[in-house]
Design an enzyme around this catalytic site. Structure first.
Site, mmCIF file in Angstrom:
data_model
loop_
_atom_site.group_PDB
_atom_site.id
_atom_site.type_symbol
_atom_site.label_atom_id
_atom_site.label_comp_id
_atom_site.label_asym_id
_atom_site.label_seq_id
_atom_site.Cartn_x
_atom_site.Cartn_y
_atom_site.Cartn_z
ATOM 1 C CE LYS A 1 -5.967 -2.636 -2.888
ATOM 2 N NZ LYS A 1 -4.720 -3.848 -3.337
ATOM 3 C CD GLU B 1 -1.898 -5.293 -5.795
ATOM 4 O OE1 GLU B 1 -2.434 -3.745 -4.743
ATOM 5 O OE2 GLU B 1 -2.532 -5.650 -6.111
ATOM 6 C CB CYS C 1 -4.864 -4.798 -7.061
ATOM 7 S SG CYS C 1 -5.636 -6.780 -7.165
#
Length: 517
Positions: free
Chosen positions: A342, A267, A376
């Site tokens: 995300k 990431e 993440c």
């Protein structure tokens, strides 16, 4: 010595179908081998021959029947459902045999004690496999006996006993033979056959997968394996975008050299470019990264084609409609691109950079099956992985970026949990190294890895491979994709199937798709 004199040394061994006239010999072999198990009655034996004659086989040595096996065809649903010996065999009559069955279910194999050690069981296993290939079945399922368990039942559970046999710490003649014939362990079945005193009523559910299986025309055939290259990328100061691109190309080239199907980066990969920027304010610097969006996309798109590898290009901060997003891009080796925003934004990303969250969970088709990307923090929300798995993802890639071990552990623990809950593989790729004097990106901590469901047929501790902490390196590892659907149905526990949907569900609605998981 002429040919006629050699004949006295010959012993003719024949594998053949069983016949009605064989019943007395079948009774003799079963009585010799199965001390506590009732042999077939004649009505059961005749019913087996009527229902599925090809599945009833024997080995004849010098005209004497000395080894036997019986089987039937079943559906995948029956194989995956909870069952015992009497249920799956219809009390030995196999009237539940299905000509359209997907799997051959092996009921028993018995070899007269006088001929044990001659590998006659192997001949019967091979004959079964030939039948499966001939009929284009998916494989063979068996409930294998563990006759050595009785001697260890006081100190070991059946699962512990099986683990020790697999590790060659203990020997079990039946289980070892099945493993040597290419069978994989799914789980232990307790209460499978109560009268099998040597196994204490237990059996090991096992499967052999037909490597030549051809799905019906029009069915989508997914590949059996995928080779992953997980990059644990070291952040350090660069002098230009060209320096950054060279470092990325080095890892893509390595992945290609080892014939990887996927190469996955961490990431916020492009935050390494903060080191060539002069903007002081973190939010301005984050938005300024958008200037590299086009060269970043061009670089990885070209690398994916040139090196013939699918690339998960970590993630990149990009501006769309004046909003800043943290986006992971998939660069397929056929030249096509996809992106996953995300969805859950950490407090730090909001505070320092002003990042906005996306709105959809995507699952992408690739030449190695369906995959998802959760960036993440997103892996720490079990609902997202559940949605991705419901959409068909077999591998979830998790580019992540953490500054301390505690942050890394949140990601890794949750990634492993998602693998167990959804019967999928989860690959996490993090960044290590430091960017001194670069605000909000100074330090990094990572131990990248590939996680699996936790069960007998997978790697010990559910970790397929793992990097050395905080060292720049790659993992190259092959994943067996065929294990996943079988584990979902045949695993020791079946997290997906056994969900209490009468108590809870997930409602997904992204404005385009709406469904319940």
């Amino acid at each position: 010595m002429d040919d006629s004199e050699l004949e006295k040394y010959e012993r003719k061994v024949v594998v053949r179908p069983l016949r009605v006239s064989d019943y007395a010999a079948v009774l003799r072999v079963q009585t010799d081998v199965f001390k506590s198990i009732e042999p077939w009655g004649k009505p059961q034996f005749l019913s087996q021959l009527r229902s599925f004659p090809e599945g009833q086989m024997g080995v004849e040595v010098e005209g004497k029947l000395v080894a036997i096996s019986s089987s039937l065809l079943i559906s995948g649903h029956v194989a995956s459902s909870a069952h015992d010996f009497d249920t799956v065999t219809d009390d030995g009559f196999i009237r539940n045999h299905r000509e359209d069955g997907e799997y051959l279910y092996g009921i028993d194999i018995a070899v007269s004690r006088e001929y044990q050690g001659y590998k006659l069981a192997r001949r019967l296993y091979e004959a079964r496999k030939e039948l499966v290939v001939e009929k284009n079945l998916k494989g063979i399922v068996i409930g294998g006996r563990i006759p050595g368990y009785q001697q260890h039942a006081d100190e070991l559970t059946p699962e512990e006993y099986v683990e020790k046999v697999v590790a060659r710490e203990l020997d079990d003649p039946v289980l070892v033979a099945q493993l040597s014939n290419g069978f994989e362990i799914i789980r232990v079945i307790e209460g499978y056959l109560a009268e099998d005193e040597e196994s204490c009523g237990n059996a090991v559910l096992m499967i052999w997968r037909n490597p030549d299986y051809r799905p019906e025309e029009g069915a989508q055939n997914h590949p059996g394996t995928a080779r992953l290259c997980v990059v644990q990328y070291q952040m350090h100061k660069v002098e230009s975008f060209k320096d950054f691109a060279q470092q990325c190309e080095h890892f893509v080239g390595t992945a290609s050299e080892y014939h990887s199907d996927f190469c996955v980066f961490p990431e916020l990969l492009t935050t390494q470019l903060f080191s060539i920027m002069t903007t002081d304010k973190p939010q301005d610097a984050a938005r300024a990264l958008d200037q590299f969006t086009e060269p970043y996309l061009e670089m990885f798109a070209e690398l994916a084609i040139r090196y013939n590898v699918n690339i998960v290009g970590g993630s990149h901060l990009a501006i769309e409609d004046d909003r800043l997003y943290n986006i992971a891009y998939l660069f397929r080796r056929d030249g096509t691109l996809e992106k996953q925003y995300k969805l859950h934004i950490t407090p730090s990303e909001v505070k320092w950079w002003g990042v906005s969250g996306g709105e959809k969970v995507h699952v992408f088709d690739t030449d190695r099956g369906k995959i998802a990307i959760l960036i993440c923090y997103d892996i720490e929300f079990p609902e997202l992985a559940r949605i991705a798995a419901d959409k068909g993802a077999n591998i979830i890639f998790v580019p992540y970026n953490t500054d301390m071990r505690s942050g890394h552990l949140r990601v890794s623990y949750c990634a492993h949990a998602r693998a167990i809950e959804n019967h999928v593989y989860v690959a996490v790729a993090g960044a290590c190294g430091n960017l001194p004097y670069v605000s909000t990106a100074e330090i990094h901590y990572a131990q990248s890895g590939i996680y699996t469901p936790s069960d007998i047929s997978f790697d010990r501790e559910g970790i397929a491979a793992e990097c050395t902490p905080n060292a720049e390196m790659v993992l190259i590892h092959d994943l067996d994709l065929d294990k996943l659907p079988h584990h979902k149905h045949f695993g020791t526990v079946r997290n997906w199937i056994d969900r209490r949907k009468d108590l809870y569900t997930i409602q997904y609605d992204d404005g385009t798709e709406k469904f319940t998981v």
